[in-house]
Design a protein around this motif. Structure first.
Motif, short mmCIF file in Angstrom:
data_model
loop_
_atom_site.label_atom_id
_atom_site.label_comp_id
_atom_site.label_asym_id
_atom_site.label_seq_id
_atom_site.Cartn_x
_atom_site.Cartn_y
_atom_site.Cartn_z
N LYS A 21 5.77 59.58 -2.38
CA LYS A 21 6.74 58.58 -2.87
C LYS A 21 7.91 59.28 -3.56
O LYS A 21 9.07 58.90 -3.37
N VAL A 22 7.61 60.28 -4.37
CA VAL A 22 8.66 61.01 -5.08
C VAL A 22 9.55 61.75 -4.09
O VAL A 22 10.78 61.73 -4.20
N ASN A 23 8.92 62.41 -3.12
CA ASN A 23 9.70 63.17 -2.13
C ASN A 23 10.61 62.26 -1.31
O ASN A 23 11.74 62.64 -0.96
N LEU A 26 13.57 61.53 -3.47
CA LEU A 26 14.43 62.71 -3.56
C LEU A 26 15.23 62.91 -2.27
O LEU A 26 16.40 63.31 -2.30
N ALA A 27 14.60 62.61 -1.14
CA ALA A 27 15.27 62.77 0.16
C ALA A 27 16.46 61.83 0.29
O ALA A 27 17.38 62.09 1.08
N ASP A 31 18.44 61.13 -8.26
CA ASP A 31 18.12 62.05 -9.36
C ASP A 31 16.83 61.56 -10.03
O ASP A 31 16.87 60.81 -11.00
N ILE A 32 15.71 61.99 -9.49
CA ILE A 32 14.41 61.52 -9.98
C ILE A 32 13.95 62.39 -11.15
O ILE A 32 13.92 63.62 -11.05
N ASP A 346 14.83 55.47 -11.45
CA ASP A 346 14.65 56.79 -10.85
C ASP A 346 13.73 57.67 -11.71
O ASP A 346 14.00 58.85 -11.95
N ILE A 347 12.65 57.05 -12.18
CA ILE A 347 11.64 57.77 -12.97
C ILE A 347 10.29 57.63 -12.27
O ILE A 347 9.87 56.51 -11.94
N ALA A 348 9.63 58.75 -12.03
CA ALA A 348 8.30 58.74 -11.42
C ALA A 348 7.25 58.94 -12.49
O ALA A 348 7.34 59.87 -13.30
N VAL A 349 6.27 58.04 -12.53
CA VAL A 349 5.10 58.17 -13.42
C VAL A 349 3.86 57.90 -12.58
O VAL A 349 3.95 57.46 -11.44
#
Length: 387
Positions: A21-23, A26-27, A31-32, A346-349
């Motif tokens: 999910k994060v990748n 980012l793709a 700006d994660i 744009d924050i991953a937890v």
């Protein structure tokens, strides 16, 4: 081609899904701020890297290593436990070298349990514990880790049937994901409980070097009688920023250690000797680097907690590990809040329910970005006007 039934029984790999999910975000060029990871962000200390470089030039290290690890690393593990915890370890019979403690935690049920036996796991807990459950085809019972009990399991809450069926118990302090810590008194209670019900104890001490507010984390093996019932697994990943090196060890009860060594005799041929040599240097040389790392995480923790409270987020500071366990706002599930943060801020937890049923209502935040990025993350959340 069909996968085997054993592979089909494996649980979804929680962290792999999170990374995907994060990748994907980012793709898209976003700006994660990635607070969902458990991957140390600092480099391995230079003296350890140098030790590896020097060891790698030794032709003796280019051969197959001893099946049960090089003597220097087993002795270093014993010396480390004597120095740090005043625990005596026999390097010949009470140390098993591991290719990272994930391997040890997943293979241990295969080594000491039979199909249908019962294992006790913390809930919430490290998701990869479940991989060992599936591979060993054993029965799972969970122990809730609740805030009102300082995220420690309540053994008296287990039914008599579960207590009698249980053969193996996993603990993890400082705890992933809650950041809770254990006391010596709790570990002494655990030893009494294990002896009474003939249960093997495995303590995952991955964050053993990361305690806050002047409190050094307690080793399970410091409890009287601990080696009668169990072992402790220690990874160099967190203490020395060596996550990619894949090196750790188990120490404790000689019979359990022999079971681990025996199964590894059939699965592996130990680790590259140069990595083992560098690990021995890490364990036996100056520990100033580990103290500096701990201070870094404590500063980051303080920034995160202060900023969260500033915006009205009622949070509790973790006592150890490099994670914070934060409650989600009213009206959201863990997954809903996690999705909102990724989509709108744009924050991953990491969603708390990914760690077990009792993780619902929380998110896990890693202290693995700079203080500036942590401040920015809270500022982004503040704009969502949730608190």
């Amino acid at each position: 081609m069909k996968f085997s039934k054993k592979l089909q029984q494996l649980p979804p790999q929680f962290f792999a899904t999170l990374v995907q999910k994060v990748n994907a975000a980012l793709a898209e060029g976003r700006d994660i701020i990635n607070l969902g990871q458990g991957n140390p962000d600092q480099p391995t200390p230079s003296h350890i890297v140098t030790a590896l470089q020097e060891a790698a030039t030794n032709p003796q290290h280019h051969k197959y290593p001893p099946f049960r690890g090089i003597p220097e690393l087993r002795q270093a593990a014993a010396d480390f436990y004597k120095r740090e915890y005043n625990v005596e370890i026999d390097p010949q019979t009470e140390v098993a070298v591991l290719g990272g403690t994930k391997i040890g935690l997943v293979e241990l049920p295969l080594a000491v349990l039979s199909a249908g036996d019962t294992i006790l796991l913390p809930d919430p807990g490290y998701p990869d514990y479940l991989s060992g459950v599936a591979l060993a085809d054993v029965h799972l019972e969970t122990m809730p880790l609740l805030a009102e009990n300082d995220f420690l399991p309540n053994y008296s809450a287990l039914t008599e049937d579960v207590k009698e069926r249980a053969k193996l118990l996993y603990l993890n302090y400082p705890n992933n994901p809650t950041g809770g810590t254990a006391t010596l008194e709790f570990f002494e209670e655990t030893v009494r409980f294990a002896k009474e019900h003939q249960i093997i104890v495995a303590h995952d001490f991955a964050y053993g070097a990361i305690g806050f507010d002047g409190q050094k984390p307690v080793s399970f093996l410091q409890a009287e009688g601990a080696k009668d019932v169990g072992i402790e697994m220690y990874t160099l990943s967190k203490t020395y920023n060596m996550a990619g090196w894949r090196i750790g060890f188990a120490v404790g009860n000689a019979q359990i250690i022999e079971a681990i060594n025996l199964i590894q005799d059939h699965l592996f041929c130990s680790q590259f000797p140069a990595v083992q040599q560098a690990a021995a240097v890490a364990l036996t040389s100056s520990q100033q680097c580990t103290e500096e790392l701990r201070e870094t995480y404590e500063r980051r923790r303080n920034v995160l907690i202060e900023e969260a409270k500033r915006i009205g987020w009622q949070v509790t500071a973790p006592k150890g590990s490099f994670f914070a366990w934060l409650p989600v706002p009213i009206g959201y599930t863990s997954e809903q809040f996690t999705a909102l943060l990724l989509e709108k801020a744009d924050i991953a937890v990491a969603s708390g329910n990914g760690f077990g049923q009792h993780g619902e209502g929380y998110i896990r935040v890693g202290l693995l970005v700079s203080e500036e990025r942590l401040r920015e993350a809270i500022q982004r959340i503040e704009k969502l006007q949730l608190f």
